[in-house]
Design a protein around this motif. Structure first.
Motif, PDB file in Angstrom:
ATOM      1  N   ILE A 383       1.412 -10.110 -21.168  1.00 25.91           N
ATOM      2  CA  ILE A 383       0.087 -10.682 -20.719  1.00 25.91           C
ATOM      3  C   ILE A 383       0.116 -12.088 -21.278  1.00 25.91           C
ATOM      4  O   ILE A 383      -0.530 -12.960 -20.467  1.00 25.91           O
ATOM      5  CB  ILE A 383      -1.049  -9.966 -21.127  1.00 25.91           C
ATOM      6  CG1 ILE A 383      -1.222  -8.505 -20.707  1.00 25.91           C
ATOM      7  CG2 ILE A 383      -2.347 -10.574 -21.157  1.00 25.91           C
ATOM      8  CD1 ILE A 383      -2.214  -7.406 -21.521  1.00 25.91           C
ATOM      9  N   ILE A 384       0.763 -12.254 -22.428  1.00 23.49           N
ATOM     10  CA  ILE A 384       0.807 -13.640 -22.891  1.00 23.49           C
ATOM     11  C   ILE A 384       1.387 -14.714 -22.268  1.00 23.49           C
ATOM     12  O   ILE A 384       1.010 -15.597 -21.837  1.00 23.49           O
ATOM     13  CB  ILE A 384       1.165 -13.776 -24.482  1.00 23.49           C
ATOM     14  CG1 ILE A 384       0.112 -12.951 -25.278  1.00 23.49           C
ATOM     15  CG2 ILE A 384       1.421 -14.924 -24.926  1.00 23.49           C
ATOM     16  CD1 ILE A 384       0.790 -12.556 -26.578  1.00 23.49           C
ATOM     17  N   ALA A 385       2.653 -14.102 -21.737  1.00 22.19           N
ATOM     18  CA  ALA A 385       3.365 -14.900 -20.611  1.00 22.19           C
ATOM     19  C   ALA A 385       2.939 -15.221 -19.541  1.00 22.19           C
ATOM     20  O   ALA A 385       2.902 -16.328 -19.078  1.00 22.19           O
ATOM     21  CB  ALA A 385       4.877 -14.135 -20.629  1.00 22.19           C
ATOM     22  N   LYS A 386       2.388 -14.151 -18.829  1.00 19.96           N
ATOM     23  CA  LYS A 386       1.892 -14.635 -17.513  1.00 19.96           C
ATOM     24  C   LYS A 386       0.555 -15.628 -17.655  1.00 19.96           C
ATOM     25  O   LYS A 386       0.495 -16.393 -16.752  1.00 19.96           O
ATOM     26  CB  LYS A 386       0.874 -13.060 -16.912  1.00 19.96           C
ATOM     27  CG  LYS A 386       2.196 -12.187 -16.295  1.00 19.96           C
ATOM     28  CD  LYS A 386       1.707 -10.888 -15.774  1.00 19.96           C
ATOM     29  CE  LYS A 386       2.718 -10.009 -15.142  1.00 19.96           C
ATOM     30  NZ  LYS A 386       2.321  -8.967 -14.533  1.00 19.96           N
ATOM     31  N   GLN A 387      -0.378 -15.249 -18.748  1.00 23.67           N
ATOM     32  CA  GLN A 387      -1.292 -16.292 -18.820  1.00 23.67           C
ATOM     33  C   GLN A 387      -1.172 -17.824 -19.127  1.00 23.67           C
ATOM     34  O   GLN A 387      -1.604 -18.642 -18.714  1.00 23.67           O
ATOM     35  CB  GLN A 387      -2.230 -15.640 -19.871  1.00 23.67           C
ATOM     36  CG  GLN A 387      -3.437 -14.969 -19.514  1.00 23.67           C
ATOM     37  CD  GLN A 387      -4.183 -15.375 -18.414  1.00 23.67           C
ATOM     38  OE1 GLN A 387      -5.087 -16.611 -18.816  1.00 23.67           O
ATOM     39  NE2 GLN A 387      -4.316 -14.805 -17.081  1.00 23.67           N
ATOM     40  N   LEU A 388       0.120 -17.756 -19.992  1.00 26.27           N
ATOM     41  CA  LEU A 388       0.629 -18.974 -20.251  1.00 26.27           C
ATOM     42  C   LEU A 388       1.052 -19.658 -19.090  1.00 26.27           C
ATOM     43  O   LEU A 388       0.921 -21.007 -18.748  1.00 26.27           O
ATOM     44  CB  LEU A 388       1.959 -18.960 -21.087  1.00 26.27           C
ATOM     45  CG  LEU A 388       2.879 -20.175 -21.919  1.00 26.27           C
ATOM     46  CD1 LEU A 388       1.436 -20.852 -22.610  1.00 26.27           C
ATOM     47  CD2 LEU A 388       3.825 -19.705 -22.429  1.00 26.27           C
ATOM     48  N   ILE A 389       1.954 -19.122 -17.988  1.00 23.54           N
ATOM     49  CA  ILE A 389       2.380 -19.526 -16.567  1.00 23.54           C
ATOM     50  C   ILE A 389       1.082 -19.930 -15.724  1.00 23.54           C
ATOM     51  O   ILE A 389       0.937 -21.077 -15.197  1.00 23.54           O
ATOM     52  CB  ILE A 389       3.454 -18.768 -15.998  1.00 23.54           C
ATOM     53  CG1 ILE A 389       4.498 -18.468 -16.978  1.00 23.54           C
ATOM     54  CG2 ILE A 389       3.539 -19.235 -14.862  1.00 23.54           C
ATOM     55  CD1 ILE A 389       5.340 -19.704 -17.311  1.00 23.54           C
ATOM     56  N   GLU A 390       0.045 -19.120 -15.857  1.00 23.80           N
ATOM     57  CA  GLU A 390      -1.188 -19.171 -15.005  1.00 23.80           C
ATOM     58  C   GLU A 390      -1.803 -20.504 -15.550  1.00 23.80           C
ATOM     59  O   GLU A 390      -2.456 -21.322 -14.813  1.00 23.80           O
ATOM     60  CB  GLU A 390      -1.913 -18.266 -15.042  1.00 23.80           C
ATOM     61  CG  GLU A 390      -3.051 -18.138 -14.008  1.00 23.80           C
ATOM     62  CD  GLU A 390      -3.993 -16.553 -13.902  1.00 23.80           C
ATOM     63  OE1 GLU A 390      -5.187 -17.020 -14.018  1.00 23.80           O
ATOM     64  OE2 GLU A 390      -3.330 -15.631 -14.058  1.00 23.80           O
ATOM     65  N   ARG A 391      -1.999 -20.828 -16.652  1.00 23.52           N
ATOM     66  CA  ARG A 391      -2.945 -21.920 -17.264  1.00 23.52           C
ATOM     67  C   ARG A 391      -1.846 -23.254 -17.364  1.00 23.52           C
ATOM     68  O   ARG A 391      -2.531 -24.250 -17.557  1.00 23.52           O
ATOM     69  CB  ARG A 391      -3.181 -21.433 -18.633  1.00 23.52           C
ATOM     70  CG  ARG A 391      -4.108 -20.375 -18.666  1.00 23.52           C
ATOM     71  CD  ARG A 391      -4.739 -20.153 -20.366  1.00 23.52           C
ATOM     72  NE  ARG A 391      -5.260 -18.896 -20.311  1.00 23.52           N
ATOM     73  CZ  ARG A 391      -5.879 -18.269 -21.558  1.00 23.52           C
ATOM     74  NH1 ARG A 391      -5.934 -19.272 -22.506  1.00 23.52           N
ATOM     75  NH2 ARG A 391      -6.469 -17.186 -21.439  1.00 23.52           N
ATOM     76  N   ASN A 392      -0.606 -23.013 -17.048  1.00 30.26           N
ATOM     77  CA  ASN A 392       0.190 -24.206 -17.392  1.00 30.26           C
ATOM     78  C   ASN A 392       0.955 -24.548 -16.058  1.00 30.26           C
ATOM     79  O   ASN A 392       2.260 -24.574 -15.785  1.00 30.26           O
ATOM     80  CB  ASN A 392       0.944 -24.281 -18.266  1.00 30.26           C
ATOM     81  CG  ASN A 392       0.178 -24.477 -19.862  1.00 30.26           C
ATOM     82  OD1 ASN A 392      -0.289 -25.373 -19.965  1.00 30.26           O
ATOM     83  ND2 ASN A 392      -0.096 -23.261 -20.271  1.00 30.26           N
ATOM     84  N   PRO A 393       0.508 -24.743 -14.573  1.00 25.38           N
ATOM     85  CA  PRO A 393       1.389 -24.652 -13.347  1.00 25.38           C
ATOM     86  C   PRO A 393       2.010 -25.954 -13.294  1.00 25.38           C
ATOM     87  O   PRO A 393       1.294 -26.966 -13.797  1.00 25.38           O
ATOM     88  CB  PRO A 393       0.118 -24.656 -12.265  1.00 25.38           C
ATOM     89  CG  PRO A 393      -1.124 -24.791 -12.999  1.00 25.38           C
ATOM     90  CD  PRO A 393      -0.943 -24.582 -14.367  1.00 25.38           C
ATOM     91  N   VAL A 394       3.137 -25.789 -12.851  1.00 20.67           N
ATOM     92  CA  VAL A 394       4.061 -27.030 -12.680  1.00 20.67           C
ATOM     93  C   VAL A 394       3.309 -28.017 -11.333  1.00 20.67           C
ATOM     94  O   VAL A 394       3.080 -27.278 -10.244  1.00 20.67           O
ATOM     95  CB  VAL A 394       5.409 -26.954 -12.611  1.00 20.67           C
ATOM     96  CG1 VAL A 394       6.300 -28.149 -12.003  1.00 20.67           C
ATOM     97  CG2 VAL A 394       6.011 -26.030 -13.825  1.00 20.67           C
TER      98      VAL A 394
END
Length: 394
Positions: A383-394
């Motif tokens: 969950i942490i990793a998915k949210q990290l990617i979602e909140r920091n899109p390239v």
């Protein structure tokens, strides 16, 4: 503008003063009404009926319920501190509060006005007390795989299925029950609904589950056979929203479990600090040996870091923000801290830590549950990793 800022500052001061009073009252309660009886109740796996009645009198079952419904209306941050302190004395007592509060807050956030007026005041007093019915024998983390169904017949749902690992289900009387109102729906979550149920014909507590730790609290298997629930008990009044409703409640549950991890970690540290100053080897207290000092330093740091993460998640929840990442971080780190500190405390105590005469042995048995319950720590990292990617899109 100045007046608004002054009002906010006044509100903050009053909230802080209220928190101090509540936590002081709680500490006195835990010291006199809980701590002296923990060892005997835990050893006998006996439900703490008298303690629960006193918690009702203190209003703890309504700690997060809004004052308009008879609750205390505390912040989640204060609630986390309450659970932290409870768990440091006996984690099972905090569990009795947690499941109930998740149920109540799920209703407060998602219920109809009529449902909230009818049920929340009774939940605040503890007259209605219970938890959430999610897990099934073949379904844990994957809630969309549940098989319990609720078939509508006129003004009632007819419920059939089984649940397991349900807290507050033997001595409690109410549950927020996750069911399939449309088993054929795709995606599956669109067929899931949440019913607020009270015990009655067709609702059977099959057995109380024996556990390694977390003793005293009623954790049971349930079966439903043509159990009838009025359609008016569908939380929110619309089918297909159950999974979304309960997932928002699990954010609060993970903050609670994180706070329990903090409490276990703190209790283990306190026991280790005390014992290491009394126990002597080679002519000096063992706390003066570098090997023990290194352990104590790590344990203390884990407690502080876990407490800060938990408070950050609680404050995000209070602000109404999406906080699955923050709650996941707090739950993951704090529960691992509780587990690691309990093991280190046992090592510091040596053979005494393995004895049932010392509290450390109980902490060692209670801690592992926290890394599993309310979503495993492996799931939290995903969950942490998915949210990290979602909140920091390239």
């Amino acid at each position: 503008m100045a007046t608004v800022e002054t009002d906010k500052a006044q509100e903050a001061r009053e909230a802080q003063e209220n928190e101090v009073l509540i936590l002081d009252m709680l500490d006195r309660f835990l010291k006199t009404e809980v701590k002296p009886y923990v060892h005997a109740l835990e050893a006998a796996d006996e439900y703490p009926h008298e303690i629960v009645e006193k918690m009702k009198d203190m209003g703890l079952f309504g700690c997060l319920i809004a004052p308009e419904y008879g609750g205390l209306g505390l912040s989640t941050s204060t609630y986390a501190k309450i659970i932290d302190r409870m768990s440091a004395v006996w984690m099972s007592v905090s569990g009795i509060i947690n499941s109930h509060v998740i149920m109540a807050m799920t209703l407060q956030r998602n219920g109809t006005d009529e449902q909230k007026r009818e049920f929340l005041p009774r939940m605040a007093t503890g007259e209605l007390r219970g938890g959430i019915g999610l897990t099934e024998p073949d379904c844990g983390t994957d809630l969309q795989a549940i098989r319990t169904t609720a078939r509508r017949e006129g003004d009632e749902y007819v419920v059939n299925g089984n649940k397991t690992w349900i807290t507050n289900s033997l001595y409690g009387n109410t549950l927020a029950l996750l069911v399939k109102t449309d088993p054929k729906a795709e995606p599956r979550h669109r067929g899931m609904s949440l019913l607020l149920i009270e015990k009655g014909p067709g609702f059977e507590v099959s057995r109380k589950l024996p556990k390694l730790g977390y003793k005293g609290i009623d954790t049971c298997e349930l079966s439903f056979t043509d159990f009838r629930v009025p359609v008016s008990r569908l939380i929110g009044g619309v089918e297909g929203r159950g999974l979304k409703q309960i997932l928002s409640g699990l954010e609060l549950g993970r903050i609670n479990v994180a706070a329990r991890g903090v409490g276990i970690a703190q209790a283990a540290l306190d026991e280790a600090v005390s014992y290491s100053q009394q126990r002597k080897t080679f002519g000096k207290p063992i706390c003066e040996h570098q090997a023990i000092a290194l352990k104590l330093g790590e344990m203390a740091t884990r407690v502080q870091a876990a407490r800060l993460l938990t408070d950050a998640a609680a404050r995000a929840y209070d602000r109404g923000e999406r906080c699955d990442m923050e709650a996941g971080m707090a739950k993951y780190f704090a529960t691992e801290a509780g587990l690691e500190n309990s093991i280190e405390a046992m090592r510091i105590h040596g053979a005494y830590g393995y004895s049932k005469e010392f509290n450390v042995e109980r902490l060692y048995r209670d801690a592992p549950l926290l890394t599993i319950g309310e979503g495993t720590n492996e799931l939290q990292r995903i969950i942490i990793a998915k949210q990290l990617i979602e909140r920091n899109p390239v």
